[in-house]
Design a protein around this motif. Sequence first.
Motif, PDB file in Angstrom:
ATOM      1  N   TYR A 127       0.532  -1.170   0.256  1.00  0.00           N
ATOM      2  CA  TYR A 127      -0.220  -0.045   0.232  1.00  0.00           C
ATOM      3  C   TYR A 127       0.766   1.213  -0.213  1.00  0.00           C
ATOM      4  N   LEU A 128       2.189   1.156   0.603  1.00  0.00           N
ATOM      5  CA  LEU A 128       3.076   2.105   1.096  1.00  0.00           C
ATOM      6  C   LEU A 128       3.309   2.745  -0.533  1.00  0.00           C
ATOM      7  N   ALA A 129       3.376   1.386  -1.220  1.00  0.00           N
ATOM      8  CA  ALA A 129       4.582   1.915  -2.087  1.00  0.00           C
ATOM      9  C   ALA A 129       3.475   2.274  -3.565  1.00  0.00           C
ATOM     10  N   ILE A 130       1.940   2.036  -2.902  1.00  0.00           N
ATOM     11  CA  ILE A 130       1.055   2.520  -4.279  1.00  0.00           C
ATOM     12  C   ILE A 130       0.939   3.877  -4.078  1.00  0.00           C
ATOM     13  N   LEU A 131       0.636   3.833  -2.793  1.00  0.00           N
ATOM     14  CA  LEU A 131       0.690   5.676  -2.446  1.00  0.00           C
ATOM     15  C   LEU A 131       1.830   6.640  -3.016  1.00  0.00           C
ATOM     16  N   TYR A 132       3.097   6.340  -3.019  1.00  0.00           N
ATOM     17  CA  TYR A 132       4.278   6.742  -3.320  1.00  0.00           C
ATOM     18  C   TYR A 132       4.540   6.739  -4.590  1.00  0.00           C
ATOM     19  N   ILE A 133       3.654   5.829  -5.973  1.00  0.00           N
ATOM     20  CA  ILE A 133       3.791   6.176  -7.159  1.00  0.00           C
ATOM     21  C   ILE A 133       2.960   6.453  -7.246  1.00  0.00           C
ATOM     22  N   TYR A 134       1.474   6.608  -6.946  1.00  0.00           N
ATOM     23  CA  TYR A 134       0.358   7.480  -7.136  1.00  0.00           C
ATOM     24  C   TYR A 134       1.056   9.249  -7.270  1.00  0.00           C
ATOM     25  N   LEU A 135       1.926   9.217  -5.698  1.00  0.00           N
ATOM     26  CA  LEU A 135       2.371  10.888  -5.741  1.00  0.00           C
ATOM     27  C   LEU A 135       2.984  11.205  -6.739  1.00  0.00           C
ATOM     28  N   ILE A 136       3.745  10.053  -7.117  1.00  0.00           N
ATOM     29  CA  ILE A 136       4.998  11.059  -8.280  1.00  0.00           C
ATOM     30  C   ILE A 136       4.495  11.109  -9.737  1.00  0.00           C
ATOM     31  N   GLN A 137       2.959  10.351  -9.761  1.00  0.00           N
ATOM     32  CA  GLN A 137       2.327  10.432 -11.333  1.00  0.00           C
ATOM     33  C   GLN A 137       1.242  11.466 -10.673  1.00  0.00           C
ATOM     34  N   TRP A 138       0.794  11.825  -9.722  1.00  0.00           N
ATOM     35  CA  TRP A 138       0.555  13.401  -9.235  1.00  0.00           C
ATOM     36  C   TRP A 138       1.165  14.602  -9.792  1.00  0.00           C
ATOM     37  N   VAL A 139       2.349  14.534  -9.601  1.00  0.00           N
ATOM     38  CA  VAL A 139       3.026  15.297  -9.195  1.00  0.00           C
ATOM     39  C   VAL A 139       3.878  15.563 -10.410  1.00  0.00           C
ATOM     40  N   LEU A 140       3.407  14.970 -11.891  1.00  0.00           N
ATOM     41  CA  LEU A 140       4.339  14.756 -13.201  1.00  0.00           C
ATOM     42  C   LEU A 140       2.616  15.077 -13.785  1.00  0.00           C
ATOM     43  N   GLY A 141       1.248  15.521 -13.099  1.00  0.00           N
ATOM     44  CA  GLY A 141       0.241  15.418 -13.674  1.00  0.00           C
ATOM     45  C   GLY A 141      -0.750  14.346 -14.548  1.00  0.00           C
ATOM     46  N   PHE A 142      -0.476  12.107 -13.869  1.00  0.00           N
ATOM     47  CA  PHE A 142      -0.486  11.985 -14.091  1.00  0.00           C
ATOM     48  C   PHE A 142      -1.758  11.198 -13.703  1.00  0.00           C
ATOM     49  N   GLY A 143      -1.739  11.428 -11.670  1.00  0.00           N
ATOM     50  CA  GLY A 143      -2.775  11.121 -11.405  1.00  0.00           C
ATOM     51  C   GLY A 143      -4.819  11.709 -11.264  1.00  0.00           C
ATOM     52  N   THR A 144      -5.177  11.131 -11.067  1.00  0.00           N
ATOM     53  CA  THR A 144      -7.145  11.836 -10.873  1.00  0.00           C
ATOM     54  C   THR A 144      -6.480  13.033  -9.691  1.00  0.00           C
ATOM     55  N   GLU A 145      -7.226  13.304  -9.937  1.00  0.00           N
ATOM     56  CA  GLU A 145      -7.471  14.721  -8.377  1.00  0.00           C
ATOM     57  C   GLU A 145      -6.992  14.094  -7.726  1.00  0.00           C
ATOM     58  N   TRP A 146      -6.276  14.500  -6.983  1.00  0.00           N
ATOM     59  CA  TRP A 146      -5.899  13.748  -4.979  1.00  0.00           C
ATOM     60  C   TRP A 146      -7.620  13.474  -4.141  1.00  0.00           C
ATOM     61  N   GLY A 147      -7.754  14.781  -4.641  1.00  0.00           N
ATOM     62  CA  GLY A 147      -9.074  15.150  -2.943  1.00  0.00           C
ATOM     63  C   GLY A 147     -10.294  13.861  -3.561  1.00  0.00           C
ATOM     64  N   SER A 148     -10.054  13.172  -4.633  1.00  0.00           N
ATOM     65  CA  SER A 148     -11.110  12.242  -4.744  1.00  0.00           C
ATOM     66  C   SER A 148     -10.857  11.081  -4.259  1.00  0.00           C
ATOM     67  N   VAL A 149      -8.837  10.818  -3.948  1.00  0.00           N
ATOM     68  CA  VAL A 149      -8.873   9.452  -2.833  1.00  0.00           C
ATOM     69  C   VAL A 149      -8.814   9.965  -1.785  1.00  0.00           C
ATOM     70  N   ALA A 150      -8.836  10.887  -0.750  1.00  0.00           N
ATOM     71  CA  ALA A 150      -8.425  11.208   0.079  1.00  0.00           C
ATOM     72  C   ALA A 150      -8.482  10.635   0.811  1.00  0.00           C
ATOM     73  N   VAL A 151      -9.729   9.842   1.537  1.00  0.00           N
ATOM     74  CA  VAL A 151      -9.921   8.527   1.575  1.00  0.00           C
ATOM     75  C   VAL A 151      -9.234   7.629   1.809  1.00  0.00           C
ATOM     76  N   LEU A 152      -8.813   7.342   0.519  1.00  0.00           N
ATOM     77  CA  LEU A 152      -7.917   5.984   0.149  1.00  0.00           C
ATOM     78  C   LEU A 152      -6.892   5.890   0.870  1.00  0.00           C
ATOM     79  N   ASN A 153      -6.059   7.243   0.851  1.00  0.00           N
ATOM     80  CA  ASN A 153      -4.615   7.348   1.445  1.00  0.00           C
ATOM     81  C   ASN A 153      -4.900   7.754   2.808  1.00  0.00           C
ATOM     82  N   ALA A 154      -5.581   8.209   3.884  1.00  0.00           N
ATOM     83  CA  ALA A 154      -5.726   7.758   5.320  1.00  0.00           C
ATOM     84  C   ALA A 154      -6.389   6.867   5.486  1.00  0.00           C
ATOM     85  N   ALA A 155      -6.948   5.573   4.981  1.00  0.00           N
ATOM     86  CA  ALA A 155      -7.187   4.131   5.152  1.00  0.00           C
ATOM     87  C   ALA A 155      -5.914   3.685   5.290  1.00  0.00           C
TER      88      ALA A 155
END
Length: 617
Positions: A252-280
């Motif tokens: 799960y931690l690896a998934i979070l960091y991969i998504y963070l990289i995608q988000w920084v590069l502009g490829f990820g979904t809006e971060w606010g929409s996955v906040a619950v999943l991040n917290a979980a």
Amino acid sequence: MNPSTPLAAIVVALASQPSTWIAAARTLPVAVACALVGTLLMSWKTVGGVPDVLELPTTIALMTCGIGFFSSLAVDWGLRRQGWWPRPARNVAAVVFILVAGGTLYAIPDHPEARLFPYLYWQIGAILMALYFALRPPKDAPEEKAQLIGWYAGARVLVSAAMGWGLATLLAGGVTVALFACEELLGLTVAGGAVEQVWILAYGIVWPMAFLVGTLQALPEEDHERAPVPERTPRWIAVLVGWALIPLALLYLAILYIYLIQWVLGFGTEWGSVAVLNAAYLAFGVAAHIAAMPLAMQGNVLARFYRRVFPWTIPLPLLALGWAVWVRLFAYGVTEARGLLVIAVVWLVLLSVAWLLRGAKAGPATPVGLLGILLVLGGHGPWGAPELSFLSQERALRSLLAEHGMLEDGRAVPADEAVPTEDQARMVHLLAYFNDRGANYRIAELFPNGAITAAERIEALELTVTSPSVRTRTLQVTSLEDDRALDVADFDLVVPVHLMPGRDPVTALSGGISARLEGTTLSLALPDAATPLALDLAPVVAAALEDAGELGDDDYRTVELPRAARTVEAAADPESDGGGWRARLIVESLPLAHDGAPESLAPRWLEGALLLARPAE
């Protein structure tokens, strides 16, 4: 039998019923009373039928019994550890705490949503506080083994809860099968509600009593009677933690960091929409960090690595989570549900500070206790999530009215110019928020002309948009039972759809796709498409209305439509900004709220399957 688990103790205790139940009742009478009263009330509500005049007190009493069961354990274990009060005084303290909680719940307006969130905050908080005191080592425990002693005591309590639940489920399931067998094979008539009573008794009496018996073995009155700490971690714990919890937490931690990289590069979904999943994911990582403690102290390489590394991996995902929550709050204000995300952020920040300052001295009880305290404090009061939500939503409503010139001398008035549909929908949502929680009085000064309900206030403001939540009647569109197979030929993606426009304006779907349901228009934001692709649900609504005939005064009606009537399609011009996407939506469930007039039909939510074809290359 390994003394690190309460399995043998519980089996022996259950075999010697009812004497162990009597011992539990003598030791923890307040918890037993809460279980008995809650079971009687639930039986009365489910089978006997509660008179309308007693519905509210009965519901509050049930909630109070749930909170009281675990809070009485927390009070007893906490005060006993300090050695301050004898058992009778501890029982009195638990009763006082429960009466205060019940009185506070009773003072909340009689609306389900108004009382639901304080109850959830306090119920979960009470459970965590009980676990916190179970994890605390005795005051006179040797320092080198104190954390392990507390960890194993908490583990025994959790295993007792799991075994009690399994026993109750097995017993209720067996009796239910026996009742059906008597009815089918012997021709006996089983009284109505008998099956419900069986399950109520199982989870209301058998589970609490079996759990309490286990806690007596895990946390005896005298600390010297506790089971000793095993020299080696039991095999089942080592397998569970080493082969499941830690690998999953790292994944799960690896998934979070991969998504963070995608988000920084502009490829990820809006971060606010996955906040619950991040917290979980982060909360799961904390749980794995707690669970790995005995393995790490034993010298297990993976467990030691995880416990050393995980606290240092939290800051970046936590920073992103905090930013996502801030963006959400800035756009839509505080609500009770978003308050849970705020608490998660505060909890992780405090926990990170505790780990940084105390290191290994911050034992397994620290994360549990911090979260429990935050939930208890956040359940009510001027600092609680409900009160802050009311203030935030009122401020948002006043700001929106002022933006469109709809405030005169502190009173809400219709706008002189057309208000955008999106802003009207936001106003309606805010009015419905107060209406759904029985808090219309909080914004009464905005409507001194006698408009009390959300529907009346929407009409007073001459808004053309309304809200399904302020209507009481529903026309439910469903599929035929034999018409649910999907033909996916010529399509590349199949995306499940579950949208609730009243809760989340924009919902993230899989594959980087987001959707917005506004009225009867479903707008899809697709990858590489500059403009959304719109699907019109009006034909489905029209087909449902034609099948139903006149809407009438029924509170709830269902219409079953064939596949063709539940299917809508749209395609973008390949040369346009839509990118050439093609979409087909098959509606599976579409509740339409209305006030009796056909033009008032509006979706409450949408469930279905979305078929997408990518642009041709």
